[in-house]
Design a protein around this motif. Structure first.
Motif, short mmCIF file in Angstrom:
data_model
loop_
_atom_site.label_atom_id
_atom_site.label_comp_id
_atom_site.label_asym_id
_atom_site.label_seq_id
_atom_site.Cartn_x
_atom_site.Cartn_y
_atom_site.Cartn_z
N LEU A 177 3.38 23.41 31.22
CA LEU A 177 3.13 21.97 31.42
C LEU A 177 3.86 21.49 32.67
O LEU A 177 4.97 21.91 32.95
CB LEU A 177 3.61 21.17 30.20
CG LEU A 177 2.77 21.28 28.94
CD1 LEU A 177 3.46 20.56 27.79
CD2 LEU A 177 1.39 20.69 29.17
N PRO A 178 3.22 20.58 33.39
CA PRO A 178 3.90 20.03 34.57
C PRO A 178 5.14 19.24 34.15
O PRO A 178 5.13 18.56 33.13
CB PRO A 178 2.86 19.13 35.22
CG PRO A 178 1.73 19.02 34.27
CD PRO A 178 1.90 20.04 33.20
N SER A 179 6.20 19.35 34.95
CA SER A 179 7.41 18.60 34.62
C SER A 179 7.17 17.11 34.86
O SER A 179 6.35 16.71 35.69
CB SER A 179 8.58 19.09 35.46
OG SER A 179 8.30 18.90 36.83
N GLY A 180 7.86 16.30 34.13
CA GLY A 180 7.71 14.86 34.28
C GLY A 180 6.49 14.31 33.58
O GLY A 180 6.10 13.17 33.81
N LEU A 181 5.87 15.08 32.73
CA LEU A 181 4.68 14.63 32.02
C LEU A 181 5.09 13.56 31.01
O LEU A 181 5.94 13.79 30.16
CB LEU A 181 4.01 15.80 31.31
CG LEU A 181 2.75 15.48 30.52
CD1 LEU A 181 1.63 15.05 31.47
CD2 LEU A 181 2.31 16.66 29.69
N GLU A 182 4.51 12.42 31.12
CA GLU A 182 4.82 11.33 30.20
C GLU A 182 3.62 11.12 29.28
O GLU A 182 2.49 11.05 29.73
CB GLU A 182 5.11 10.04 30.97
CG GLU A 182 6.35 10.09 31.82
CD GLU A 182 7.62 10.21 31.00
OE1 GLU A 182 7.68 9.63 29.90
OE2 GLU A 182 8.53 10.92 31.45
N LEU B 129 5.63 25.87 28.41
CA LEU B 129 6.38 26.07 29.65
C LEU B 129 5.51 25.84 30.88
O LEU B 129 6.02 25.54 31.96
CB LEU B 129 6.98 27.47 29.67
CG LEU B 129 8.12 27.70 28.67
CD1 LEU B 129 8.50 29.17 28.64
CD2 LEU B 129 9.32 26.84 29.01
#
Length: 90
Positions: free
Chosen positions: A72-77, A70
Motif C-alpha cells: 500500500l502507498p504510504s500516507g494512505l488516508e 506492505l
C-alpha cells in the motif's frame, strides 16, 4: 482383489479402499519421492505425488495479506464513518 503396496522408486497403483486404510504409508512414500496412483473400480481417479513435483506443476501464485498491506502507498488516508455507535441495553 489383492492390493500390494511396494512404495519404491516407480509409481504404485492402489485401489481407493486400500488407499484409505493406508494413507499414512502413501504419504510417507510421497515424501520419499514415490508417487501413488489411486483407482476407483480400476479407473485412475487420483494421484498422490511428492510435494516438490506438485509445486512445479501448480506454482503458488497467491500473495499473502502481509505482502498486499506492505505494498500500500504510504500516507494512505481512509475516511472514517462519524456515525455515533448505538447503545446496547444489557
Amino acid at each position: 482383489m489383492t492390493s500390494v503396496i511396494k512404495f519404491h522408486s516407480t509409481m504404485d497403483t492402489v485401489h481407493i479402499r486400500f488407499a484409505k486404510a493406508n494413507l499414512s504409508a502413501i504419504v510417507k512414500a510421497a515424501e520419499r519421492g514415490c508417487p501413488t496412483l489411486i483407482t476407483r473400480q480400476g479407473v485412475p481417479a487420483a494421484m498422490v505425488i511428492p510435494l516438490g513435483v506438485g509445486r512445479r506443476l501448480f506454482p503458488q501464485t497467491e500473495i499473502s495479506l502481509a505482502t498486499h498491506l506492505l505494498a500500500l502507498p504510504s500516507g494512505l488516508e481512509a475516511e472514517r464513518d462519524a456515525t455515533p455507535l448505538r447503545g446496547v441495553n444489557v
